[in-house]
Design a protein around this motif. Sequence first.
Motif, mmCIF file in Angstrom:
data_model
loop_
_atom_site.group_PDB
_atom_site.id
_atom_site.type_symbol
_atom_site.label_atom_id
_atom_site.label_comp_id
_atom_site.label_asym_id
_atom_site.label_seq_id
_atom_site.Cartn_x
_atom_site.Cartn_y
_atom_site.Cartn_z
ATOM 1 N N MET A 1 1.267 -1.155 -0.286
ATOM 2 C CA MET A 1 -0.350 0.238 0.203
ATOM 3 C C MET A 1 0.740 1.772 -0.374
ATOM 4 O O MET A 1 2.090 1.345 0.641
ATOM 5 C CB MET A 1 -1.068 -0.281 0.621
ATOM 6 N N ALA A 2 0.169 1.977 -0.482
ATOM 7 C CA ALA A 2 1.029 3.689 -0.899
ATOM 8 C C ALA A 2 0.893 4.070 0.703
ATOM 9 O O ALA A 2 0.121 4.221 1.309
ATOM 10 C CB ALA A 2 0.377 4.136 -2.084
ATOM 11 N N VAL A 3 2.107 4.963 0.996
ATOM 12 C CA VAL A 3 2.232 5.722 1.586
ATOM 13 C C VAL A 3 2.463 7.415 1.629
ATOM 14 O O VAL A 3 3.405 7.508 0.407
ATOM 15 C CB VAL A 3 3.622 5.273 2.844
ATOM 16 N N LEU A 4 2.119 8.177 2.420
ATOM 17 C CA LEU A 4 2.588 9.869 2.093
ATOM 18 C C LEU A 4 4.065 9.677 2.452
ATOM 19 O O LEU A 4 4.373 10.041 3.614
ATOM 20 C CB LEU A 4 1.622 10.688 2.407
ATOM 21 N N LEU A 5 4.690 10.302 1.187
ATOM 22 C CA LEU A 5 6.660 10.660 1.674
ATOM 23 C C LEU A 5 6.248 11.791 1.680
ATOM 24 O O LEU A 5 7.094 12.809 3.176
ATOM 25 C CB LEU A 5 6.977 9.880 0.904
ATOM 26 N N PHE A 6 6.511 13.008 1.128
ATOM 27 C CA PHE A 6 6.553 13.984 0.828
ATOM 28 C C PHE A 6 5.626 15.454 0.360
ATOM 29 O O PHE A 6 5.163 14.791 -0.620
ATOM 30 C CB PHE A 6 7.932 14.464 0.166
ATOM 31 N N HIS A 7 5.054 16.308 1.827
ATOM 32 C CA HIS A 7 3.824 16.883 1.045
ATOM 33 C C HIS A 7 4.434 18.143 0.253
ATOM 34 O O HIS A 7 5.816 19.065 1.044
ATOM 35 C CB HIS A 7 3.339 18.313 2.424
ATOM 36 N N LEU A 8 4.362 18.311 -0.730
ATOM 37 C CA LEU A 8 4.477 19.856 -1.970
ATOM 38 C C LEU A 8 3.709 21.467 -0.948
ATOM 39 O O LEU A 8 4.018 22.199 -2.675
ATOM 40 C CB LEU A 8 3.600 18.787 -3.467
ATOM 41 N N ARG A 9 2.121 20.761 -0.513
ATOM 42 C CA ARG A 9 2.363 22.041 0.233
ATOM 43 C C ARG A 9 2.888 23.590 -0.060
ATOM 44 O O ARG A 9 3.181 22.983 1.444
ATOM 45 C CB ARG A 9 1.094 22.459 0.412
ATOM 46 N N ASN A 10 2.874 24.848 -0.444
ATOM 47 C CA ASN A 10 4.217 25.151 0.203
ATOM 48 C C ASN A 10 5.551 25.357 -0.080
ATOM 49 O O ASN A 10 6.468 25.832 0.624
ATOM 50 C CB ASN A 10 3.509 26.210 1.264
ATOM 51 N N VAL A 11 6.243 24.274 -0.735
ATOM 52 C CA VAL A 11 7.145 24.023 -1.233
ATOM 53 C C VAL A 11 7.792 24.191 -2.379
ATOM 54 O O VAL A 11 6.906 24.379 -3.229
ATOM 55 C CB VAL A 11 7.521 22.337 -1.744
ATOM 56 N N PRO A 12 8.724 25.306 -2.609
ATOM 57 C CA PRO A 12 9.422 25.817 -3.686
ATOM 58 C C PRO A 12 9.180 24.793 -5.092
ATOM 59 O O PRO A 12 9.909 23.837 -4.518
ATOM 60 C CB PRO A 12 10.247 26.264 -3.031
ATOM 61 N N GLU A 13 9.385 24.850 -6.306
ATOM 62 C CA GLU A 13 9.428 23.948 -7.219
ATOM 63 C C GLU A 13 10.892 23.850 -7.284
ATOM 64 O O GLU A 13 11.346 22.389 -7.662
ATOM 65 C CB GLU A 13 9.098 25.026 -8.328
ATOM 66 N N GLU A 14 11.699 24.038 -6.566
ATOM 67 C CA GLU A 14 12.725 23.823 -6.955
ATOM 68 C C GLU A 14 13.192 22.808 -6.071
ATOM 69 O O GLU A 14 14.211 22.474 -6.358
ATOM 70 C CB GLU A 14 14.206 25.188 -7.139
ATOM 71 N N GLU A 15 13.017 22.961 -4.597
ATOM 72 C CA GLU A 15 13.309 22.374 -3.503
ATOM 73 C C GLU A 15 12.213 20.745 -3.910
ATOM 74 O O GLU A 15 12.924 19.838 -4.116
ATOM 75 C CB GLU A 15 12.212 22.159 -2.322
ATOM 76 N N ALA A 16 10.798 21.328 -4.512
ATOM 77 C CA ALA A 16 10.281 20.040 -4.928
ATOM 78 C C ALA A 16 11.203 18.923 -6.067
ATOM 79 O O ALA A 16 10.858 17.639 -6.071
ATOM 80 C CB ALA A 16 8.761 19.970 -5.339
ATOM 81 N N GLU A 17 11.864 19.662 -7.059
ATOM 82 C CA GLU A 17 12.303 19.031 -7.620
ATOM 83 C C GLU A 17 13.420 18.393 -7.411
ATOM 84 O O GLU A 17 13.859 17.093 -8.196
ATOM 85 C CB GLU A 17 13.004 20.174 -9.689
ATOM 86 N N GLU A 18 14.369 18.943 -6.870
ATOM 87 C CA GLU A 18 15.663 18.428 -5.749
ATOM 88 C C GLU A 18 14.868 17.294 -5.582
ATOM 89 O O GLU A 18 15.852 15.756 -5.547
ATOM 90 C CB GLU A 18 16.032 19.187 -5.132
ATOM 91 N N GLY A 39 -7.744 22.794 -4.989
ATOM 92 C CA GLY A 39 -6.841 23.164 -3.641
ATOM 93 C C GLY A 39 -7.743 22.340 -2.052
ATOM 94 O O GLY A 39 -6.637 22.206 -1.785
ATOM 95 N N LEU A 40 -8.272 21.445 -2.912
ATOM 96 C CA LEU A 40 -9.378 20.130 -2.262
ATOM 97 C C LEU A 40 -8.596 18.591 -2.404
ATOM 98 O O LEU A 40 -8.432 18.112 -0.943
ATOM 99 C CB LEU A 40 -10.744 19.741 -2.253
ATOM 100 N N GLY A 41 -7.456 18.409 -2.970
ATOM 101 C CA GLY A 41 -6.504 17.012 -3.097
ATOM 102 C C GLY A 41 -5.433 17.280 -1.975
ATOM 103 O O GLY A 41 -5.282 18.683 -1.676
ATOM 104 N N VAL A 42 -4.386 16.438 -2.465
ATOM 105 C CA VAL A 42 -2.805 16.432 -1.053
ATOM 106 C C VAL A 42 -1.786 16.042 -2.168
ATOM 107 O O VAL A 42 -1.853 15.838 -3.139
ATOM 108 C CB VAL A 42 -2.848 15.660 -0.197
ATOM 109 N N ALA A 43 -1.796 17.333 -2.576
ATOM 110 C CA ALA A 43 -0.564 18.006 -2.727
ATOM 111 C C ALA A 43 1.201 16.598 -2.026
ATOM 112 O O ALA A 43 0.944 17.411 -1.059
ATOM 113 C CB ALA A 43 0.192 18.995 -3.512
ATOM 114 N N ALA A 44 1.149 15.751 -2.950
ATOM 115 C CA ALA A 44 2.398 15.104 -2.596
ATOM 116 C C ALA A 44 3.508 13.840 -3.272
ATOM 117 O O ALA A 44 2.618 14.137 -4.493
ATOM 118 C CB ALA A 44 1.404 14.399 -1.082
ATOM 119 N N ILE A 45 3.972 13.131 -2.272
ATOM 120 C CA ILE A 45 4.891 12.618 -3.290
ATOM 121 C C ILE A 45 4.360 10.966 -2.180
ATOM 122 O O ILE A 45 5.301 11.267 -0.846
ATOM 123 C CB ILE A 45 6.736 13.097 -3.396
#
Length: 121
Positions: A1-18, A39-45
Amino acid sequence: MAVLLFHLRNVPEEEAEEVRRLLDEHGMDTFETRAGFWGLGVAAIWLRDQNELARARELIDDYQQALGERVRREHDALAARGETPTLWRRLARQPIRTLLLALLAIAVLAITLLPFLWLYS
């Protein structure tokens, strides 16, 4: 089962890409979700294999530690050169914008307090 690893809300695009690149380089099987139009979903990896969570978390923690140290060094270098952003430097660099923002703050404060002042008098 998938597990939430990293939230992307309020994360700069440069950091998310890294972070994406870091996980990809280490062969982590991930997928990404977006917050959607409203904006109702979860932006995450998300990590597909829960057994790799400890290793992935360690990679991200090490990356964030290094990022924090790099940002602190950059800030210290700016401070040493006397270029850290302050209210006075912003006022000197962008006087009209700074004054308009100050006027906006005063207007919001006045609109908020005027009804109470009218009740008191």
